[in-house]
Design a protein around this motif. Structure first.
Motif, PDB file in Angstrom:
ATOM      1  N   GLN A 335      27.136  64.235  20.053  1.00  0.00           N
ATOM      2  CA  GLN A 335      25.580  63.519  19.896  1.00  0.00           C
ATOM      3  C   GLN A 335      25.475  63.077  18.315  1.00  0.00           C
ATOM      4  O   GLN A 335      25.425  62.224  17.661  1.00  0.00           O
ATOM      5  CB  GLN A 335      24.149  64.265  20.521  1.00  0.00           C
ATOM      6  N   SER A 336      26.018  63.480  17.087  1.00  0.00           N
ATOM      7  CA  SER A 336      26.010  63.724  16.188  1.00  0.00           C
ATOM      8  C   SER A 336      26.940  62.383  15.449  1.00  0.00           C
ATOM      9  O   SER A 336      26.968  61.669  14.615  1.00  0.00           O
ATOM     10  CB  SER A 336      26.666  65.200  15.558  1.00  0.00           C
ATOM     11  N   ILE A 337      27.699  62.502  16.203  1.00  0.00           N
ATOM     12  CA  ILE A 337      28.596  61.138  16.073  1.00  0.00           C
ATOM     13  C   ILE A 337      28.278  59.592  16.836  1.00  0.00           C
ATOM     14  O   ILE A 337      29.005  58.832  17.286  1.00  0.00           O
ATOM     15  CB  ILE A 337      30.025  61.244  15.937  1.00  0.00           C
ATOM     16  N   GLY A 338      26.998  59.797  17.483  1.00  0.00           N
ATOM     17  CA  GLY A 338      26.934  58.733  18.508  1.00  0.00           C
ATOM     18  C   GLY A 338      27.284  57.844  19.716  1.00  0.00           C
ATOM     19  O   GLY A 338      27.277  56.989  20.311  1.00  0.00           O
ATOM     20  N   VAL A 339      28.039  59.429  20.796  1.00  0.00           N
ATOM     21  CA  VAL A 339      28.474  59.262  21.758  1.00  0.00           C
ATOM     22  C   VAL A 339      27.523  59.392  22.523  1.00  0.00           C
ATOM     23  O   VAL A 339      26.791  60.516  22.319  1.00  0.00           O
ATOM     24  CB  VAL A 339      29.758  60.047  21.839  1.00  0.00           C
ATOM     25  N   PRO A 340      27.116  58.381  23.530  1.00  0.00           N
ATOM     26  CA  PRO A 340      26.441  58.634  24.591  1.00  0.00           C
ATOM     27  C   PRO A 340      26.813  59.750  25.441  1.00  0.00           C
ATOM     28  O   PRO A 340      27.810  59.407  25.903  1.00  0.00           O
ATOM     29  CB  PRO A 340      25.679  57.100  25.432  1.00  0.00           C
ATOM     30  N   ILE A 341      25.816  60.738  25.348  1.00  0.00           N
ATOM     31  CA  ILE A 341      26.087  61.677  26.264  1.00  0.00           C
ATOM     32  C   ILE A 341      24.191  62.414  27.370  1.00  0.00           C
ATOM     33  O   ILE A 341      23.492  61.925  26.737  1.00  0.00           O
ATOM     34  CB  ILE A 341      26.231  63.064  25.560  1.00  0.00           C
ATOM     35  N   VAL A 342      24.552  63.487  28.663  1.00  0.00           N
ATOM     36  CA  VAL A 342      23.603  63.744  28.861  1.00  0.00           C
ATOM     37  C   VAL A 342      22.795  64.555  28.476  1.00  0.00           C
ATOM     38  O   VAL A 342      23.529  66.065  27.588  1.00  0.00           O
ATOM     39  CB  VAL A 342      23.907  63.813  30.162  1.00  0.00           C
ATOM     40  N   LEU A 343      21.610  64.536  28.353  1.00  0.00           N
ATOM     41  CA  LEU A 343      21.299  65.487  27.388  1.00  0.00           C
ATOM     42  C   LEU A 343      19.486  65.807  28.367  1.00  0.00           C
ATOM     43  O   LEU A 343      19.089  65.670  29.021  1.00  0.00           O
ATOM     44  CB  LEU A 343      20.177  64.290  25.959  1.00  0.00           C
ATOM     45  N   PRO A 344      19.067  67.505  28.149  1.00  0.00           N
ATOM     46  CA  PRO A 344      19.942  68.116  27.119  1.00  0.00           C
ATOM     47  C   PRO A 344      21.237  69.042  28.068  1.00  0.00           C
ATOM     48  O   PRO A 344      21.412  68.148  28.924  1.00  0.00           O
ATOM     49  CB  PRO A 344      19.162  69.098  26.725  1.00  0.00           C
TER      50      PRO A 344
END
Ligand SMILES: *Cc1c(COP(=O)(O)O)cnc(C)c1O
Length: 461
Positions: A335-344
């Motif tokens: 997340q900190s490098i901007g990769v789109p992931i499912v949250l939470p």
């Protein structure tokens, strides 16, 4: 908290045995991936560096479990390991009766055949592949009654696994309570990204189903992971132990199907647990036909012993904190490098959002399948598609199901990889992300009839 204890997470174990990994070149991997038809399920495990395909049966057992393997009582009937397992299922899950099965789907098969009549409906909080298939093979129709938030990969709802009680009530009104075999409640919800269900929701499901005399069958495969989220996120549970929370969750259900290959830290095993004696009696008769005698259900005595001991270890708080902490660590990094992931970030895996990662690839060119292949080519990391390929086809129309979520799952086996492996994983995802514009989709060239994601083959476009 002692001064030496880390505030975040750390492994509450040390390594006693190691398994060397083969390091491959990009050329090796190009060859291996083409031979595997761009399906990570068809790779040979020895060609994989970090295997994040699944957390199913890939756990590292403890010395306590391995010692238990030596105490396997390989009697055809009445193995003492069966009785140990029965005792622990009662003690930790709270169910009265136990039917061991070779793995989770063995239990799903039996309960589906027993309780579903052709034409019935089986509501649940999002489908799971094998669960839904057994329900359909028994003549039932699965109905998804999960809350809408679960289908939105960016919604930060703390309990995205919850059932929408209005949807459930509407279904009961529409088809009538007699047409509903039972409600399947999964905790956590694998296909939604390992998202938990709240205790409050479980209580309300119980209240509604009791009113209509409908049974609740719990998919308890990942219930310990769910219990940890309840402790972390739900008011009133901060001071309760994982074991207490687990038992309360189960108390709102009538029985459970279990894949021991997840929470229970073994490589094989599962069970069906029940409170109703009549259903148990029928299940005990049926298991003999499909799995094995009712005191081994397709398992060796040693496997039942390892699973019985795994239950005791699974509910230890330092274990579950490190297990979920490791997954969160990778999620936070991506997340900190901007990769789109499912949250939470869920309990067992980080899910890459392939629709946003590869927006130029249409769903019929299998963006998640493509991304999983690219990640392997970059670094030898094996992940899994959870999108249109996994969703399969509708039995009525023959067309694909078009799931809203098109995901790649990086699934972490329990107690297997180190923090450096986690770093390598994040670095590789970042490298693929930087080159995403150059990635092209796939076409399917072979499609098996059932659970196609396991064996489908693809070619690059
Ligand atoms: C793995 C899994 C199953 C099926 O269990 P198997 O042991 O693979 O047959 C069912 N439900 C959930 C939530 C699972 O993760």
């Amino acid at each position: 908290m002692g001064k030496l204890e880390r505030r975040s997470w750390a492994e509450p174990f040390k390594i006693k045995v190691v398994e060397p990994l083969k390091m491959t070149t990009r050329e090796d991997r190009l060859k291996a991936m083409a031979e595997a038809g761009y399906n990570t399920f068809l790779l040979r495990s020895e060609d994989v560096y970090i295997d994040l395909l699944t957390d199913s049966g890939t756990n590292a057992m403890s010395d306590y479990q391995w010692a238990g393997m030596m105490l396997g009582d390989e009697a055809y009937a009445g193995s003492k390991n069966y009785y140990h397992l029965e005792e622990n299922v009662g003690k930790f899950y709270g169910y009265k009766y136990l039917v061991p099965t070779h793995q989770g789907r063995g239990a799903e098969h039996i309960i589906s055949k027993l309780l579903i009549k052709p034409g019935d409906y089986v509501p649940g909080n999002m489908y799971f592949t094998t669960t839904r298939l057994h329900q359909e093979l028994a003549g039932g129709t699965f109905v998804d009654v999960i809350i809408d938030e679960a289908h939105d990969s960016q919604n930060l709802h703390p309990f995205k696994g919850n059932i929408d009680l209005q949807k459930l009530e509407d279904l009961i009104k529409k088809v009538g309570e007699k047409k509903i075999s039972y409600v399947t409640v999964a905790a956590t919800v694998n296909m939604a990204g390992g998202q938990p269900i709240s205790m409050e929701n479980l209580r309300r499901i119980r209240a509604l189903t009791s009113k209509h005399n409908i049974k609740v069958v719990f998919d308890a495969t990942r219930a310990v992971e769910n219990a940890y989220f309840i402790k972390m996120r739900e008011k009133g549970f901060e001071q309760r132990s994982i074991a207490e929370i687990l038992k309360e969750m189960c108390s709102y259900t009538d029985g459970a199907t279990m894949s021991g290959k997840k929470d229970l830290l073994v490589n094989i095993g599962g069970f069906l647990a029940l409170n109703d004696y009549d259903v148990f009696e029928e299940a005990r008769n049926m298991v003999v036909v499909y799995e094995g005698l009712h005191t081994y259900g397709g398992l060796a005595g040693r496997d039942m012993e390892a699973m019985a001991r795994g239950i005791e270890e699974a509910v230890q708080e330092p274990h579950i904190k490190a297990r979920i902490g490791q997954v969160e660590y990778v999620g936070d990094k991506l997340q900190s490098i901007g990769v789109p992931i499912v949250l939470p970030v869920g309990g067992h895996a980080v899910f890459l959002d392939a629709k946003r990662f590869l927006p130029h690839i249409p769903q019929l060119q299998f963006p998640a399948q493509t991304l999983a292949a690219e990640l392997y080519l970059d670094s030898g990391i094996r992940s899994m598609e959870r999108g249109i390929v996994s969703a399969g086809r509708s039995k009525e129309t023959g067309d694909h199901y078009y799931p809203k979520l098109e995901l790649v799952r990086l699934t972490f086996p329990r107690r297997v990889y180190t923090q450096a492996h986690c770093d390598v994983t994040a670095e590789s995802v970042e490298a693929v992300f930087e080159n995403r514009d150059r990635i092209k989709g796939l076409k399917m060239v072979y499609e098996p009839k059932y659970l196609r994601f396991f064996q489908a083959r693809f070619e690059r476009l």
